[in-house]
Structures are given as structure tokens and as C-alpha cells.
Design a protein around this motif. Structure first.
Motif, PDB file in Angstrom:
ATOM      1  N   TYR A 110       0.807  -1.214   0.000  1.00 62.10           N
ATOM      2  CA  TYR A 110       0.000   0.000   0.000  1.00 62.10           C
ATOM      3  C   TYR A 110       0.847   1.273   0.000  1.00 62.10           C
ATOM      4  O   TYR A 110       0.431   2.288  -0.528  1.00 62.10           O
ATOM      5  CB  TYR A 110      -0.934   0.000   1.214  1.00 62.10           C
ATOM      6  CG  TYR A 110      -2.106  -0.934   1.044  1.00 62.10           C
ATOM      7  CD1 TYR A 110      -3.192  -0.579   0.252  1.00 62.10           C
ATOM      8  CD2 TYR A 110      -2.121  -2.178   1.656  1.00 62.10           C
ATOM      9  CE1 TYR A 110      -4.270  -1.426   0.082  1.00 62.10           C
ATOM     10  CE2 TYR A 110      -3.191  -3.041   1.491  1.00 62.10           C
ATOM     11  CZ  TYR A 110      -4.268  -2.656   0.703  1.00 62.10           C
ATOM     12  OH  TYR A 110      -5.328  -3.508   0.536  1.00 62.10           O
ATOM     13  N   ARG A 111       2.037   1.224   0.603  1.00 61.55           N
ATOM     14  CA  ARG A 111       2.821   2.455   0.700  1.00 61.55           C
ATOM     15  C   ARG A 111       4.294   2.259   0.343  1.00 61.55           C
ATOM     16  O   ARG A 111       4.991   3.254   0.161  1.00 61.55           O
ATOM     17  CB  ARG A 111       2.740   3.033   2.123  1.00 61.55           C
ATOM     18  CG  ARG A 111       1.349   3.366   2.598  1.00 61.55           C
ATOM     19  CD  ARG A 111       1.393   4.131   3.917  1.00 61.55           C
ATOM     20  NE  ARG A 111       2.081   3.394   4.974  1.00 61.55           N
ATOM     21  CZ  ARG A 111       1.509   2.520   5.790  1.00 61.55           C
ATOM     22  NH1 ARG A 111       0.231   2.244   5.644  1.00 61.55           N
ATOM     23  NH2 ARG A 111       2.187   1.912   6.741  1.00 61.55           N
ATOM     24  N   SER A 112       4.774   1.037   0.285  1.00 63.41           N
ATOM     25  CA  SER A 112       6.202   0.786   0.096  1.00 63.41           C
ATOM     26  C   SER A 112       6.562   0.485  -1.347  1.00 63.41           C
ATOM     27  O   SER A 112       7.673   0.049  -1.633  1.00 63.41           O
ATOM     28  CB  SER A 112       6.657  -0.381   0.990  1.00 63.41           C
ATOM     29  OG  SER A 112       6.306  -0.158   2.334  1.00 63.41           O
ATOM     30  N   GLY A 113       5.638   0.696  -2.271  1.00 65.83           N
ATOM     31  CA  GLY A 113       5.906   0.450  -3.671  1.00 65.83           C
ATOM     32  C   GLY A 113       5.723  -1.020  -4.039  1.00 65.83           C
ATOM     33  O   GLY A 113       5.191  -1.826  -3.278  1.00 65.83           O
ATOM     34  N   THR A 114       6.147  -1.344  -5.242  1.00 65.56           N
ATOM     35  CA  THR A 114       6.099  -2.720  -5.742  1.00 65.56           C
ATOM     36  C   THR A 114       7.463  -3.358  -5.515  1.00 65.56           C
ATOM     37  O   THR A 114       8.490  -2.794  -5.887  1.00 65.56           O
ATOM     38  CB  THR A 114       5.746  -2.736  -7.235  1.00 65.56           C
ATOM     39  OG1 THR A 114       4.494  -2.069  -7.424  1.00 65.56           O
ATOM     40  CG2 THR A 114       5.638  -4.150  -7.752  1.00 65.56           C
ATOM     41  N   ILE A 143       7.571   0.280 -10.920  1.00 65.57           N
ATOM     42  CA  ILE A 143       6.338   0.049 -11.668  1.00 65.57           C
ATOM     43  C   ILE A 143       5.174   0.031 -10.690  1.00 65.57           C
ATOM     44  O   ILE A 143       5.345  -0.123  -9.483  1.00 65.57           O
ATOM     45  CB  ILE A 143       6.357  -1.287 -12.445  1.00 65.57           C
ATOM     46  CG1 ILE A 143       6.623  -2.469 -11.496  1.00 65.57           C
ATOM     47  CG2 ILE A 143       7.371  -1.255 -13.570  1.00 65.57           C
ATOM     48  CD1 ILE A 143       6.474  -3.831 -12.145  1.00 65.57           C
ATOM     49  N   GLY A 144       4.007   0.167 -11.230  1.00 62.22           N
ATOM     50  CA  GLY A 144       2.779   0.035 -10.466  1.00 62.22           C
ATOM     51  C   GLY A 144       1.662  -0.276 -11.423  1.00 62.22           C
ATOM     52  O   GLY A 144       1.833  -0.263 -12.642  1.00 62.22           O
ATOM     53  N   GLY A 145       0.513  -0.543 -10.909  1.00 61.93           N
ATOM     54  CA  GLY A 145      -0.626  -0.846 -11.764  1.00 61.93           C
ATOM     55  C   GLY A 145      -1.773  -1.348 -10.917  1.00 61.93           C
ATOM     56  O   GLY A 145      -1.619  -1.640  -9.730  1.00 61.93           O
ATOM     57  N   HIS A 146      -2.930  -1.436 -11.526  1.00 60.27           N
ATOM     58  CA  HIS A 146      -4.078  -1.946 -10.793  1.00 60.27           C
ATOM     59  C   HIS A 146      -3.929  -3.438 -10.525  1.00 60.27           C
ATOM     60  O   HIS A 146      -4.479  -3.969  -9.573  1.00 60.27           O
ATOM     61  CB  HIS A 146      -5.359  -1.675 -11.580  1.00 60.27           C
ATOM     62  CG  HIS A 146      -5.557  -0.235 -11.914  1.00 60.27           C
ATOM     63  ND1 HIS A 146      -5.567   0.745 -10.944  1.00 60.27           N
ATOM     64  CD2 HIS A 146      -5.747   0.400 -13.092  1.00 60.27           C
ATOM     65  CE1 HIS A 146      -5.768   1.932 -11.521  1.00 60.27           C
ATOM     66  NE2 HIS A 146      -5.869   1.745 -12.816  1.00 60.27           N
ATOM     67  N   VAL A 167       7.110  -9.341 -16.314  1.00 57.38           N
ATOM     68  CA  VAL A 167       6.033  -8.846 -15.470  1.00 57.38           C
ATOM     69  C   VAL A 167       5.008  -8.162 -16.359  1.00 57.38           C
ATOM     70  O   VAL A 167       5.374  -7.377 -17.243  1.00 57.38           O
ATOM     71  CB  VAL A 167       6.549  -7.829 -14.425  1.00 57.38           C
ATOM     72  CG1 VAL A 167       5.430  -7.402 -13.475  1.00 57.38           C
ATOM     73  CG2 VAL A 167       7.719  -8.387 -13.660  1.00 57.38           C
ATOM     74  N   ALA A 168       3.731  -8.446 -16.128  1.00 59.73           N
ATOM     75  CA  ALA A 168       2.647  -7.729 -16.811  1.00 59.73           C
ATOM     76  C   ALA A 168       1.953  -6.829 -15.800  1.00 59.73           C
ATOM     77  O   ALA A 168       1.680  -7.248 -14.669  1.00 59.73           O
ATOM     78  CB  ALA A 168       1.649  -8.703 -17.422  1.00 59.73           C
ATOM     79  N   ALA A 227      -2.453   1.239 -19.609  1.00 62.48           N
ATOM     80  CA  ALA A 227      -2.234   0.294 -20.704  1.00 62.48           C
ATOM     81  C   ALA A 227      -1.858  -1.051 -20.098  1.00 62.48           C
ATOM     82  O   ALA A 227      -1.574  -1.163 -18.901  1.00 62.48           O
ATOM     83  CB  ALA A 227      -1.129   0.793 -21.631  1.00 62.48           C
ATOM     84  N   LEU A 228      -1.863  -2.076 -20.922  1.00 63.36           N
ATOM     85  CA  LEU A 228      -1.322  -3.380 -20.545  1.00 63.36           C
ATOM     86  C   LEU A 228       0.134  -3.398 -20.978  1.00 63.36           C
ATOM     87  O   LEU A 228       0.440  -3.222 -22.164  1.00 63.36           O
ATOM     88  CB  LEU A 228      -2.122  -4.486 -21.235  1.00 63.36           C
ATOM     89  CG  LEU A 228      -1.634  -5.929 -21.042  1.00 63.36           C
ATOM     90  CD1 LEU A 228      -1.570  -6.310 -19.578  1.00 63.36           C
ATOM     91  CD2 LEU A 228      -2.523  -6.893 -21.815  1.00 63.36           C
ATOM     92  N   ARG A 229       1.043  -3.586 -20.020  1.00 62.36           N
ATOM     93  CA  ARG A 229       2.479  -3.471 -20.302  1.00 62.36           C
ATOM     94  C   ARG A 229       3.219  -4.730 -19.889  1.00 62.36           C
ATOM     95  O   ARG A 229       2.866  -5.389 -18.914  1.00 62.36           O
ATOM     96  CB  ARG A 229       3.083  -2.268 -19.574  1.00 62.36           C
ATOM     97  CG  ARG A 229       2.540  -0.913 -20.049  1.00 62.36           C
ATOM     98  CD  ARG A 229       3.250   0.227 -19.342  1.00 62.36           C
ATOM     99  NE  ARG A 229       2.921   1.517 -19.921  1.00 62.36           N
ATOM    100  CZ  ARG A 229       1.953   2.309 -19.484  1.00 62.36           C
ATOM    101  NH1 ARG A 229       1.241   1.957 -18.426  1.00 62.36           N
ATOM    102  NH2 ARG A 229       1.714   3.467 -20.072  1.00 62.36           N
ATOM    103  N   ILE A 230       4.283  -5.027 -20.635  1.00 59.50           N
ATOM    104  CA  ILE A 230       5.177  -6.144 -20.329  1.00 59.50           C
ATOM    105  C   ILE A 230       6.553  -5.573 -20.017  1.00 59.50           C
ATOM    106  O   ILE A 230       7.086  -4.759 -20.770  1.00 59.50           O
ATOM    107  CB  ILE A 230       5.280  -7.135 -21.505  1.00 59.50           C
ATOM    108  CG1 ILE A 230       3.894  -7.571 -21.967  1.00 59.50           C
ATOM    109  CG2 ILE A 230       6.126  -8.333 -21.099  1.00 59.50           C
ATOM    110  CD1 ILE A 230       3.104  -8.335 -20.942  1.00 59.50           C
ATOM    111  N   TRP A 231       7.143  -6.042 -18.902  1.00 58.37           N
ATOM    112  CA  TRP A 231       8.434  -5.537 -18.441  1.00 58.37           C
ATOM    113  C   TRP A 231       9.414  -6.689 -18.289  1.00 58.37           C
ATOM    114  O   TRP A 231       9.026  -7.824 -18.020  1.00 58.37           O
ATOM    115  CB  TRP A 231       8.294  -4.838 -17.088  1.00 58.37           C
ATOM    116  CG  TRP A 231       7.252  -3.774 -17.007  1.00 58.37           C
ATOM    117  CD1 TRP A 231       5.908  -3.954 -16.824  1.00 58.37           C
ATOM    118  CD2 TRP A 231       7.454  -2.370 -17.109  1.00 58.37           C
ATOM    119  NE1 TRP A 231       5.265  -2.740 -16.798  1.00 58.37           N
ATOM    120  CE2 TRP A 231       6.187  -1.753 -16.971  1.00 58.37           C
ATOM    121  CE3 TRP A 231       8.580  -1.565 -17.298  1.00 58.37           C
ATOM    122  CZ2 TRP A 231       6.027  -0.377 -17.012  1.00 58.37           C
ATOM    123  CZ3 TRP A 231       8.412  -0.194 -17.340  1.00 58.37           C
ATOM    124  CH2 TRP A 231       7.151   0.386 -17.201  1.00 58.37           C
TER     125      TRP A 231
END
Length: 591
Positions: free
Chosen positions: A260-264, A277-280, A291-292, A297-301
Motif C-alpha cells: 500500500y505504501r512501500s511500492g512494488t 512500476i505500479g498498476g491496478h 512482469v505484466a 495500458a497493458l504493459r510487459i516488463w
């Protein structure tokens, strides 16, 4: 001129981009420019006039590209056609391999849950919510299949098998506390490991060999992830986080943890790495290499590339906004010059989350003299220099207060909701200089820009008094609705000249009253087009925001798209200068 934009435009049309790139002698520069072209291809392909402006946003502030950026800026300015000049840059996202946006032929709307069907294919489906949150008939019953390595995507009906899931093992919770494992029908539930007084959720690992238990510590003080043996329920590995864990995805022995607060956080080979990165929603590929993420947008990393960036958890900051004079701009934790984007000061606000409730609203006010934040007690800065200010009489208001401010940020009015007395405080001192008693016991409060008038709202009624307490006018009609839901309604607003007052009445409509005559005007939707209430906007540019921001220059019809989705705020002194979370730009008409 080598590597001129005009030559690039010709090369794109002729299919000779590699020859154009060869004119750039530095291999690292060629790589950066090629990545910038690829990243925004969908924009400048659809809106060709966007090419130069997009490249400027990607090259702003990059030392290796400074000479190119300067040359392209001069070239665009000399053309005499509309263009957009960045005042702050938009860095290229490292590790991004592919992205897919909604368009007229392929919509991602309603599809929020990604999973890798294979290393090269992602499937995106609708989230299944409880019927009370989303009636089943409203759920989109299609799925997206994207072969991201080939750039092929299709929308197809959701197969019945996608809705089926194994009945056991099953995980259940009581709302707070440990998660429980139910191994089969009729079996007793078994408590899974959980910190004392904490709360947990659980799921099977992608290969089904382990249990993953995650959640929050007592009073949301931190979070945890446990990897648990499904037979012995022994904790084999554990990860501690600074804030509660909201989700976990795994693949190939690796994990990505959403907090919730420390990022991904990437939990890779036993070590934790904050990922930029972040996302829903997030998922890992079967190998753990990709990683998707689902957001705009839908992104691939590339997970390995994200780990190499060695980022830190993002610090909470302020939303972008200009002060009323347009001379200063607030962005994140920085105070900037409102016309050039030059940094004035770095700010250090205390924006810790609340266990219960929240700050008094509105929690942020950016006046011409003072910047005010109500988190954790009232925090104050000089709006010109960014210097923190210490009040002689410190102020703090709990969430059941509603506040209002003048244009300078030198006057603060406070009303305890459902009461009749408004206290007027002087800043930066903090002392209460007077109280004003109203007849209405209100739940919303407004103040004129010069602090000469106060307005209290109760339902559909507004009572306006001078700062000395004299009655000005009672407007509107009493309504049968009860106390408003917290944060759901905007506060009453005075016009810039103080001659009218506006209030939201009901779910959508506004009422505007002329104070001298009491004449009432009804406005549907918002006040954005009403004189003296509307936000500033440029007269010769129009903005359309979707999966990109498209600026249209009215006189010429030129359309320029930028790779951000807003929301944009314009400088009140010069509306051609606009800011959003990612960008600060100047709209140039040319000529």
C-alpha cells in the motif's frame, strides 16, 4: 543538418530510419533515440505532428542528448507551426518491452486481471466481484489474448472453463486475523501462520507446491509474506515490508509483491528490490522473467532490468497545482517556478497514512503567500521560497472539521461539522482572531478570496455572512437528505469578484446565487464553463484525454498527442503552461 527532425520525418515516410539513425555517431545516443521512437510510435503514427514534441519530452534533461534537444527545439520554433515545448522531461521507462492501449477496434475497458497463458501470451479478463459490488450482468464476459512478442491481440468470448476453479483447497477468512485452509469438503479449517494481531490472505503458488500467506501487521504497522509448506504448515521463507501487502504474484521461483505504501517489491532469490512500476494488477510469467501490469495500458516488463534500476519506495507528495498568481508550481515534493519549471525548493511534508479518519478537508491549500497542509497537524511553508514556517500557536483539526482558506493562505476558517460557529485564524501566527456564528448547522464551508465573506452549507441551503458576522443572504431550499458522506461533495465556492456563491446541491447539479439580488442559476455537471468559477484554460487550444493527451490548436487544426493521460492543470497567469503528474509543458502556437 545531421539528424534533423525534417530528415527524420522524411526517413519515416520512406522507411529509411536506420540510415537516419546511422548519422548519429554515438551508439548509446542511437539506442536512446530508437527507444524513444518505438515508445511513442502509436502517437506520432496517428498524429504525425506529434513527432517533434514527443521527442523533446523524451530527451529533456538527458545530458547525452542535450545538443540534439537544443537543435530540435530551434528547428520546431523556426517552423512557425504549433508545437509543444516541455519544461520538464518524461524519462523513458527502462525495462519496458511492450505495451497495448485501448483503441476504437480493441477496448481494454472492464478487463483488469492479467495472467500469462505462456511466456509469450497474456490473457486479460474481467474481475469477479461480489454481486453487491458489481451485478453479474454488468461484468464484461470477454477476454483479451495478446501475443505480445508478435504484437497480435484479439478480443474473444470468455470460455466457460475460465469461470471454473478447483473447489479445494480453499482459503477463508473472518475479515480480520489469520487465513484458514480448508483441504476438502467437510474438513475442518486450519489456521495458517500469521503474525500476532495481524491479518492475512492466502493463495497457492503458481506451481501449486507451496502456500503464499500475506497481509498486514497489527494497526497496519507493516506487512509480511510467508512461503508455507502445505503439509506441515511450516514457514520456509518470509519477507517483511514497511506497509501492508495487498497482493502477491509468483512465477519461476520469483515473486512480485504489491504494497500500500512501500511500492512494488520484487522478491528475487531471497532479496527484496523495489521496482519502479505500479498498476491496478500485476502478474509474473511462468519463467519469472517478465512482469505484466495493468493501468493506463497493458504493459510487459523485463524483471531483471527492473531489478537493476535499484529504485527506492516512492515518497508521497502533493498533486500538481499552481498558486493563484501562477508564479509558483507545486509538484510532488518540489516547489517550482510556475513559468519555467525551475526548482525553488525541496519540501519535506509529513504525509503518513491515518489508522482511522484522515486530515481535515480540504487538506491542501496553495495560496500566494502560504502553502498549507493539514496532515498530522497543520503544516505551513512560505509559498515563495518553500521555507517551512513554525506557528506560534500550532493548529490541528480532526477529520470532523471542514476548512476554508483565502487567496493568500493568510486566513483559515474552521467549522466543526453540524455546528454553527466558525473560527477564523490568522496565519502564520495561528491565533484565532474572531468567531462567526451562523444560524445553519453546516457540514461544508467556503471563504471568499479576500476573506471578507464566509458561507456555510447545510443540504440545499447556503448562509453567507461577512467576516464580522453580519448576515448577507440565506439562499436555497432545505432538503430532506441527511449528513453528506465524507469527502463526497465540494465546498461552497465564491466567484472571483465575491458577488456570487455556488454550491453543489444533489448528486450532480450546482446552484449559483447572486448575493445582491438572490437570483438563482442552475448548472448541470460542473462549474468549469461558468465565468468567474471556471479553471483557466488556453483560448486557442482544446484538450482531449483518454489513453493519451491530445492537444488541438483551434486556428490551425493541428493535433499533438503526448504519452500521458492527465489530469492537466493550467497556469492561471498563462494558461498555455500546463502541468500533470508526469509533465510540465508550454503550448506554442508558432507563427
Amino acid at each position: 543538418m545531421p539528424a534533423a527532425l525534417a530528415a527524420l520525418e522524411y526517413a519515416l515516410a520512406a522507411g529509411s530510419v536506420e540510415a537516419w539513425l546511422a548519422e548519429l555517431r554515438d551508439e548509446a545516443v542511437r539506442l536512446r533515440i530508437r527507444r524513444a521512437l518505438d515508445a511513442d510510435r502509436r502517437l506520432w503514427t496517428q498524429y504525425p505532428d506529434s513527432l517533434g514534441s514527443c521527442l523533446l519530452t523524451r530527451t529533456f534533461g538527458v545530458k547525452a542528448l542535450a545538443s540534439l534537444h537544443q537543435a530540435w527545439t530551434k528547428e520546431l520554433a523556426a517552423r512557425g507551426r504549433p508545437w509543444i515545448r516541455p519544461l520538464r522531461g518524461l524519462p523513458m521507462p527502462d525495462g519496458l518491452l511492450a505495451e497495448l492501449y485501448s483503441d476504437e477496434e480493441l477496448s481494454l475497458a472492464g478487463l483488469q486481471v492479467p495472467r500469462f497463458a505462456s511466456e509469450d501470451e497474456v490473457v486479460l479478463t474481467a474481475r469477479r466481484l461480489h454481486p453487491s459490488a458489481q451485478p453479474p450482468e454488468e461484468r464484461r464476459r470477454e477476454r483479451l489474448r495478446w501475443r505480445w512478442t508478435e504484437g497480435r491481440a484479439v478480443i474473444e468470448p470468455e470460455p466457460p472453463d475460465d469461470a471454473a476453479a478447483p473447489a479445494y483447497p480453499r482459503f477463508v477468512t473472518d475479515g480480520w486475523g489469520p487465513a484458514y485452509l480448508v483441504r476438502s469438503e467437510g474438513a475442518l479449517r486450519v489456521a495458517l501462520p500469521c503474525p500476532e494481531e495481524g491479518s492475512a490472505d492466502a493463495q497457492l503458488s503458481a506451481d501449486g507446491s507451496r502456500l503464499i500467506v500475506y497481509g498486514t501487521l497489527d494497526e497496519y504497522a507493516g506487512g509480511f509474506v510467508y512461503v508455507v509448506d502445505p503439509e506441515t504448515l511450516a514457514v520456509e521463507r518470509q519477507l517483511a515490508t514497511d506497509s501492508p501487502v495487498s497482493d502477491v504474484t509468483d512465477g519461476g521461483g520469483q515473486m512480485v509483491v504489491s504494497t500500500y505504501r512501500s511500492g512494488t517489491i520484487g522478491w528475487i532469490d531471497g532479496r527484496a528490490h523495489v521496482l519502479p512500476i505500479g498498476g491496478h494488477a500485476i502478474c509474473l510469467s511462468p519463467s519469472g522473467n517478465h512482469v505484466a501490469t495493468v493501468g493506463a495500458a497493458l504493459r510487459i516488463w523485463s524483471l531483471a532490468e527492473l531489478v537493476r534500476q535499484r529504485t527506492r519506495p516512492p515518497l508521497p507528495g502533493f498533486p500538481p497545482r499552481f498558486d493563484p498568481s501562477g508564479e509558483r508550481l507545486l509538484c510532488g515534493r518540489e516547489l517550482l517556478d510556475g513559468r519555467t519549471g525551475r526548482r525553488i525548493a525541496r519540501l519535506s511534508p509529513e504525509l503518513e497514512p491515518y489508522l482511522e479518519g484522515g486530515p481535515a478537508q480540504p487538506w491542501l491549500h496553495f495560496g500566494t503567500r502560504h502553502l498549507i497542509c493539514t496532515h498530522g497537524g497543520l503544516q505551513l511553508w512560505d509559498a515563495r521560497s518553500g521555507e517551512p514556517l513554525v506557528m506560534e500557536e500550532p493548529l490541528g483539526f480532526p477529520h470532523w472539521y471542514t476548512l476554508a482558506y483565502d487567496r493568500e493562505g493568510s486566513r483559515l476558517a474552521a467549522l466543526r461539522q453540524e455546528e454553527t460557529t466558525v473560527a477564523l485564524h490568522e496565519l502564520p501566527h495561528g491565533r484565532c482572531i474572531r468567531t462567526v456564528t451562523f444560524e445553519l448547522a453546516g457540514w461544508a464551508l467556503g471563504m471568499a478570496e479576500d476573506a471578507s465573506l464566509l458561507a456555510v452549507q447545510q443540504g440545499g441551503q447556503i448562509e453567507v455572512r461577512t467576516e464580522d458576522g453580519a448576515m448577507v443572504r440565506r439562499c436555497g431550499q432545505a432538503t430532506m437528505s441527511g449528513r453528506r458522506p465524507r469527502f463526497s461533495e465540494p465546498a461552497p465556492r465564491f466567484s472571483l469578484d465575491g458577488r456570487r456563491v455556488a454550491a453543489r446541491v444533489g448528486a450532480k447539479d450546482w446552484r449559483i446565487w447572486t448575493l445582491a439580488s438572490g437570483e438563482e442559476e442552475r448548472v448541470e455537471g460542473s462549474l468549469e464553463k461558468v465565468a468567474d468559477f471556471a479553471a483557466p484554460e488556453p483560448t486557442d487550444w482544446a484538450l482531449e484525454v483518454g489513453t493519451m493527451s491530445v492537444f488541438t490548436h483551434g486556428p490551425s487544426g493541428t493535433k499533438i498527442a503526448l504519452p500521458v493521460i492527465g489530469g492537466w492543470v493550467c497556469n492561471p497567469a498563462d494558461p498555455r503552461i500546463a502541468v500533470c503528474d508526469e509533465l510540465l509543458v508550454e503550448l506554442r502556437a508558432g507563427g
